[in-house]
Design a protein around this motif. Sequence first.
Motif, PDB file in Angstrom:
ATOM      1  N   LEU A  53       5.477 -28.903  59.498  1.00  0.00           N
ATOM      2  CA  LEU A  53       4.931 -27.797  60.273  1.00  0.00           C
ATOM      3  C   LEU A  53       4.883 -28.162  61.747  1.00  0.00           C
ATOM      4  O   LEU A  53       4.423 -29.230  62.127  1.00  0.00           O
ATOM      5  CB  LEU A  53       3.531 -27.430  59.780  1.00  0.00           C
ATOM      6  N   GLY A  54       5.385 -27.256  62.572  1.00  0.00           N
ATOM      7  CA  GLY A  54       5.395 -27.455  64.017  1.00  0.00           C
ATOM      8  C   GLY A  54       5.151 -26.149  64.744  1.00  0.00           C
ATOM      9  O   GLY A  54       4.876 -25.118  64.132  1.00  0.00           O
ATOM     10  N   HIS A  55       5.262 -26.187  66.045  1.00  0.00           N
ATOM     11  CA  HIS A  55       5.087 -25.024  66.916  1.00  0.00           C
ATOM     12  C   HIS A  55       3.743 -24.326  66.649  1.00  0.00           C
ATOM     13  O   HIS A  55       3.681 -23.196  66.183  1.00  0.00           O
ATOM     14  CB  HIS A  55       6.253 -24.037  66.768  1.00  0.00           C
ATOM     15  N   VAL A  75       4.836 -22.921  62.059  1.00  0.00           N
ATOM     16  CA  VAL A  75       6.074 -22.567  61.382  1.00  0.00           C
ATOM     17  C   VAL A  75       6.747 -23.846  60.894  1.00  0.00           C
ATOM     18  O   VAL A  75       6.532 -24.932  61.441  1.00  0.00           O
ATOM     19  CB  VAL A  75       7.051 -21.771  62.283  1.00  0.00           C
ATOM     20  N   TYR A  76       7.526 -23.703  59.869  1.00  0.00           N
ATOM     21  CA  TYR A  76       8.270 -24.796  59.263  1.00  0.00           C
ATOM     22  C   TYR A  76       9.349 -25.249  60.241  1.00  0.00           C
ATOM     23  O   TYR A  76      10.128 -24.426  60.749  1.00  0.00           O
ATOM     24  CB  TYR A  76       8.876 -24.275  57.961  1.00  0.00           C
ATOM     25  N   LYS A  77       9.400 -26.546  60.525  1.00  0.00           N
ATOM     26  CA  LYS A  77      10.389 -27.069  61.468  1.00  0.00           C
ATOM     27  C   LYS A  77      11.799 -26.827  60.943  1.00  0.00           C
ATOM     28  O   LYS A  77      12.078 -27.046  59.779  1.00  0.00           O
ATOM     29  CB  LYS A  77      10.168 -28.555  61.706  1.00  0.00           C
ATOM     30  N   GLY A  78      12.661 -26.354  61.796  1.00  0.00           N
ATOM     31  CA  GLY A  78      14.041 -26.085  61.432  1.00  0.00           C
ATOM     32  C   GLY A  78      14.269 -24.666  60.956  1.00  0.00           C
ATOM     33  O   GLY A  78      15.401 -24.268  60.697  1.00  0.00           O
ATOM     34  N   TYR A  82       8.505 -21.794  55.094  1.00  0.00           N
ATOM     35  CA  TYR A  82       7.375 -20.880  55.220  1.00  0.00           C
ATOM     36  C   TYR A  82       6.688 -20.982  56.576  1.00  0.00           C
ATOM     37  O   TYR A  82       6.894 -21.928  57.331  1.00  0.00           O
ATOM     38  CB  TYR A  82       6.373 -21.150  54.097  1.00  0.00           C
ATOM     39  N   SER A  83       5.841 -20.020  56.871  1.00  0.00           N
ATOM     40  CA  SER A  83       4.930 -20.090  58.009  1.00  0.00           C
ATOM     41  C   SER A  83       3.515 -20.007  57.454  1.00  0.00           C
ATOM     42  O   SER A  83       3.298 -19.501  56.346  1.00  0.00           O
ATOM     43  CB  SER A  83       5.198 -18.968  59.011  1.00  0.00           C
ATOM     44  N   THR A  84       2.565 -20.543  58.207  1.00  0.00           N
ATOM     45  CA  THR A  84       1.186 -20.556  57.736  1.00  0.00           C
ATOM     46  C   THR A  84       0.199 -20.332  58.865  1.00  0.00           C
ATOM     47  O   THR A  84       0.484 -20.657  60.023  1.00  0.00           O
ATOM     48  CB  THR A  84       0.862 -21.891  57.015  1.00  0.00           C
TER      49      THR A  84
END
Length: 177
Positions: A53-55, A75-78, A82-84
């Motif tokens: 998870l990043g950003h 959001v999921y890196k790359g 998924y997003s959370t």
Amino acid sequence: MIVAVGSCASAEDGGMNPTSTLSVNGHELAKDVPAGFDPCRDIPEQVLAEERLGHQEPDITEAPGGVVWKGCDWVYKGGGGYSTSVRVTNLTVEMVRDKNFQDAQEFTIGGRGAISTRQFDGPHVNEVCDINVAVRGGSVEVNVVNPPSRRDTGHLDSCQIARSLAEKIAPSIPESL
């Protein structure tokens, strides 16, 4: 119906300081989210790295009737997953249960009551899942959005992802909360 009610904190909470609450369908709703856990700062970096998870973006939402959420979105890196959103809210597990959302499942995470729900209507209901983990005065909510088109996680159920993430986050929630 929402009614403003005055109450006092107990001696265990540090004194008799007035706090403001709202009553929603017979449940007291605190005026703000519980203090003591900040998802934007208190989720260990190791958990975020494991989940890719990043950003991180702040997420503060106030709904009609006094419901408040404070936390962050990731959001999921790359871009292939998924997003959370992980937020503290003044909604309790009981309040979520009383909404009778579809596919509600109750369980325990880290010794705390929890509930998973699918609050999204429509043909893609399984893409979104919310898990609320009980804390004093509200809950920590983990929301996962996982469309099947996601390359890395689209084959996974959004509630499985949310529960796994909530289980990793739970040890970071102070026992006093």
